[in-house]
Design a protein around this motif. Structure first.
Motif, PDB file in Angstrom:
ATOM      1  N   ALA A 162       0.827  -1.206   0.000  1.00  0.00           N
ATOM      2  CA  ALA A 162       0.000   0.000   0.000  1.00  0.00           C
ATOM      3  C   ALA A 162       0.864   1.261   0.000  1.00  0.00           C
ATOM      4  O   ALA A 162       0.570   2.229  -0.725  1.00  0.00           O
ATOM      5  CB  ALA A 162      -0.923  -0.018   1.218  1.00  0.00           C
ATOM      6  N   VAL A 163       1.918   1.277   0.787  1.00  0.00           N
ATOM      7  CA  VAL A 163       2.801   2.449   0.846  1.00  0.00           C
ATOM      8  C   VAL A 163       3.488   2.672  -0.496  1.00  0.00           C
ATOM      9  O   VAL A 163       3.603   3.820  -0.983  1.00  0.00           O
ATOM     10  CB  VAL A 163       3.835   2.263   1.976  1.00  0.00           C
ATOM     11  N   MET A 164       3.942   1.602  -1.121  1.00  0.00           N
ATOM     12  CA  MET A 164       4.588   1.740  -2.421  1.00  0.00           C
ATOM     13  C   MET A 164       3.608   2.271  -3.459  1.00  0.00           C
ATOM     14  O   MET A 164       3.962   3.115  -4.314  1.00  0.00           O
ATOM     15  CB  MET A 164       5.156   0.390  -2.866  1.00  0.00           C
ATOM     16  N   GLY A 165       2.361   1.801  -3.394  1.00  0.00           N
ATOM     17  CA  GLY A 165       1.363   2.312  -4.324  1.00  0.00           C
ATOM     18  C   GLY A 165       1.107   3.795  -4.118  1.00  0.00           C
ATOM     19  O   GLY A 165       0.973   4.565  -5.099  1.00  0.00           O
ATOM     20  N   VAL A 166       1.063   4.240  -2.869  1.00  0.00           N
ATOM     21  CA  VAL A 166       0.850   5.666  -2.591  1.00  0.00           C
ATOM     22  C   VAL A 166       2.040   6.500  -3.069  1.00  0.00           C
ATOM     23  O   VAL A 166       1.880   7.593  -3.654  1.00  0.00           O
ATOM     24  CB  VAL A 166       0.610   5.874  -1.083  1.00  0.00           C
ATOM     25  N   VAL A 167       3.247   5.985  -2.821  1.00  0.00           N
ATOM     26  CA  VAL A 167       4.455   6.711  -3.260  1.00  0.00           C
ATOM     27  C   VAL A 167       4.480   6.842  -4.774  1.00  0.00           C
ATOM     28  O   VAL A 167       4.771   7.938  -5.324  1.00  0.00           O
ATOM     29  CB  VAL A 167       5.719   5.987  -2.746  1.00  0.00           C
ATOM     30  N   PHE A 168       4.182   5.779  -5.489  1.00  0.00           N
ATOM     31  CA  PHE A 168       4.149   5.833  -6.950  1.00  0.00           C
ATOM     32  C   PHE A 168       3.086   6.821  -7.424  1.00  0.00           C
ATOM     33  O   PHE A 168       3.289   7.569  -8.397  1.00  0.00           O
ATOM     34  CB  PHE A 168       3.872   4.448  -7.528  1.00  0.00           C
ATOM     35  N   ALA A 169       1.955   6.844  -6.735  1.00  0.00           N
ATOM     36  CA  ALA A 169       0.895   7.763  -7.120  1.00  0.00           C
ATOM     37  C   ALA A 169       1.322   9.213  -6.908  1.00  0.00           C
ATOM     38  O   ALA A 169       1.042  10.101  -7.745  1.00  0.00           O
ATOM     39  CB  ALA A 169      -0.371   7.471  -6.323  1.00  0.00           C
ATOM     40  N   ILE A 171       4.384  10.367  -6.936  1.00  0.00           N
ATOM     41  CA  ILE A 171       5.389  10.688  -7.958  1.00  0.00           C
ATOM     42  C   ILE A 171       4.711  11.034  -9.275  1.00  0.00           C
ATOM     43  O   ILE A 171       5.098  11.992  -9.984  1.00  0.00           O
ATOM     44  CB  ILE A 171       6.362   9.512  -8.135  1.00  0.00           C
ATOM     45  N   ALA A 172       3.662  10.293  -9.606  1.00  0.00           N
ATOM     46  CA  ALA A 172       2.952  10.556 -10.860  1.00  0.00           C
ATOM     47  C   ALA A 172       2.198  11.870 -10.790  1.00  0.00           C
ATOM     48  O   ALA A 172       2.158  12.642 -11.771  1.00  0.00           O
ATOM     49  CB  ALA A 172       1.998   9.409 -11.166  1.00  0.00           C
ATOM     50  N   VAL A 173       1.574  12.181  -9.641  1.00  0.00           N
ATOM     51  CA  VAL A 173       0.788  13.408  -9.511  1.00  0.00           C
ATOM     52  C   VAL A 173       1.680  14.642  -9.560  1.00  0.00           C
ATOM     53  O   VAL A 173       1.330  15.663 -10.168  1.00  0.00           O
ATOM     54  CB  VAL A 173      -0.021  13.375  -8.192  1.00  0.00           C
ATOM     55  N   THR A 174       2.837  14.588  -8.918  1.00  0.00           N
ATOM     56  CA  THR A 174       3.737  15.740  -8.905  1.00  0.00           C
ATOM     57  C   THR A 174       4.410  15.986 -10.253  1.00  0.00           C
ATOM     58  O   THR A 174       5.050  17.024 -10.452  1.00  0.00           O
ATOM     59  CB  THR A 174       4.828  15.545  -7.843  1.00  0.00           C
ATOM     60  N   GLY A 175       4.261  15.054 -11.174  1.00  0.00           N
ATOM     61  CA  GLY A 175       4.812  15.238 -12.502  1.00  0.00           C
ATOM     62  C   GLY A 175       6.239  14.792 -12.648  1.00  0.00           C
ATOM     63  O   GLY A 175       6.835  14.957 -13.717  1.00  0.00           O
ATOM     64  N   VAL A 176       6.828  14.250 -11.603  1.00  0.00           N
ATOM     65  CA  VAL A 176       8.206  13.783 -11.709  1.00  0.00           C
ATOM     66  C   VAL A 176       8.290  12.629 -12.707  1.00  0.00           C
ATOM     67  O   VAL A 176       9.148  12.611 -13.590  1.00  0.00           O
ATOM     68  CB  VAL A 176       8.724  13.324 -10.327  1.00  0.00           C
ATOM     69  N   PRO A 183       1.932   1.649 -12.305  1.00  0.00           N
ATOM     70  CA  PRO A 183       2.472   0.880 -11.166  1.00  0.00           C
ATOM     71  C   PRO A 183       1.774   1.199  -9.848  1.00  0.00           C
ATOM     72  O   PRO A 183       1.588   0.307  -9.009  1.00  0.00           O
ATOM     73  CB  PRO A 183       3.948   1.298 -11.126  1.00  0.00           C
ATOM     74  N   ALA A 184       1.383   2.480  -9.684  1.00  0.00           N
ATOM     75  CA  ALA A 184       0.699   2.849  -8.438  1.00  0.00           C
ATOM     76  C   ALA A 184      -0.629   2.116  -8.309  1.00  0.00           C
ATOM     77  O   ALA A 184      -0.965   1.580  -7.246  1.00  0.00           O
ATOM     78  CB  ALA A 184       0.488   4.363  -8.403  1.00  0.00           C
ATOM     79  N   ILE A 185      -1.392   2.091  -9.397  1.00  0.00           N
ATOM     80  CA  ILE A 185      -2.690   1.401  -9.364  1.00  0.00           C
ATOM     81  C   ILE A 185      -2.505  -0.092  -9.123  1.00  0.00           C
ATOM     82  O   ILE A 185      -3.237  -0.717  -8.349  1.00  0.00           O
ATOM     83  CB  ILE A 185      -3.450   1.666 -10.682  1.00  0.00           C
ATOM     84  N   VAL A 186      -1.488  -0.656  -9.789  1.00  0.00           N
ATOM     85  CA  VAL A 186      -1.228  -2.094  -9.614  1.00  0.00           C
ATOM     86  C   VAL A 186      -0.867  -2.403  -8.167  1.00  0.00           C
ATOM     87  O   VAL A 186      -1.374  -3.379  -7.564  1.00  0.00           O
ATOM     88  CB  VAL A 186      -0.103  -2.548 -10.567  1.00  0.00           C
TER      89      VAL A 186
END
Length: 271
Positions: A162-169, A171-176, A183-186
């Motif tokens: 769950a933490v990895m999914g939130v971190v990936f999300a 990263i995607a939201v901030t545009g990095v 990967p976040a959804i998965v």
């Protein structure tokens, strides 16, 4: 009105009279132990058996105890008071049955009158502990198991995903890295599925173990009752008078018969 009453009539009359007397002088609801014994005596019951039944009714029976956190069963325990004491022969029979029930050889420990059997823990499950301790004129049987370690391991695995999914999300939201959404959804889906499966699996395992504990308690109860019944049946045989010896008292025998006179001596005497 008949002049004589049968024994059954007398028992009913005495029981009814005792109840009426208790109703007249009763100051608080319920009956005392002495009053129960008196009613039982007038009804033809053994007061000692009435007392034993009353003690069993008053004895707390925490038969079902399950420790849960957020609906997850972490520890479960079954407890029962059974009649009879544990003899070495009965304990050996119970241990063999426990090994068959839980499919593990287990470790046997005897500390005075206390008997304990513990299954060996493995990577997935913590051990099952069965304890038999004497209590008054019977035995207290406790079966318990904890799955705290399994819950902790599954919870950590779910949390990491769950933490990895939130971190990936994030990263995607901030545009990095905008392509981190997939990967976040998965990871979040995997965390949800893994957590839900772990929750359901632990509840199903607890339900199965509790049913097995109840069946084991029934078998131990039956073994102790059968042993007590066999001991009661053997008591009259042990008290029977010794069988008379098959020997014959020499004093009762007749004296040794006189030796017969030889034939030649008899012929000479006739001559």
């Amino acid at each position: 009105m008949p002049k004589r009453f049968t024994e059954a009539d007398a028992q009913r009359i005495f029981a009814a009279a005792a109840e009426r007397q208790l109703e007249r002088k009763q100051t608080e609801p319920g009956l005392s132990l002495e009053e129960l014994e008196e009613i039982g005596r007038t009804s033809g019951l053994d007061p000692e058996l009435v007392r034993e039944a009353a003690m069993d009714a008053l004895r707390p029976d925490p038969a079902a105890t399950t420790k849960t956190v957020m609906g997850i069963p972490l520890a479960f325990r079954r407890e029962r008071f059974v009649r009879g004491t544990v003899t070495p022969e009965t304990w050996a029979e119970i241990v063999m049955d426990l090994r068959r029930q839980f499919d593990k050889p287990g470790l046997v420990t005897d500390i005075g009158p206390l008997r304990e059997w513990r299954s060996v823990a493995n990577d997935q499950q913590q051990p099952v502990t069965v304890t038999l301790s004497p209590e008054r004129d019977g035995t207290r049987v406790v079966i318990e198991q904890s799955q705290t370690n399994a819950a902790l391991g599954l919870g950590i695995a779910t949390g990491i995903n769950a933490v990895m999914g939130v971190v990936f999300a994030l990263i995607a939201v901030t545009g990095v890295e905008s392509d981190m959404f997939v990967p976040a959804i998965v990871m979040l889906l995997f965390a949800a599925l893994f957590g839900g499966g772990s929750y359901g699996g632990m509840r199903a395992y607890a339900s199965s173990q509790i049913a097995k504990f109840d069946a084991t308690l029934d078998r131990i109860d039956l073994a102790l009752r059968n042993a007590e019944a066999d001991a009661q049946e053997a008591e009259p045989l042990a008290e029977a008078p010794p069988a008379r010896s098959g020997r014959i008292d020499a004093a009762l025998l007749d004296d040794e018969p006189e030796a017969e006179t030889p034939l030649a001596d008899r012929l000479r005497s006739r001559a």
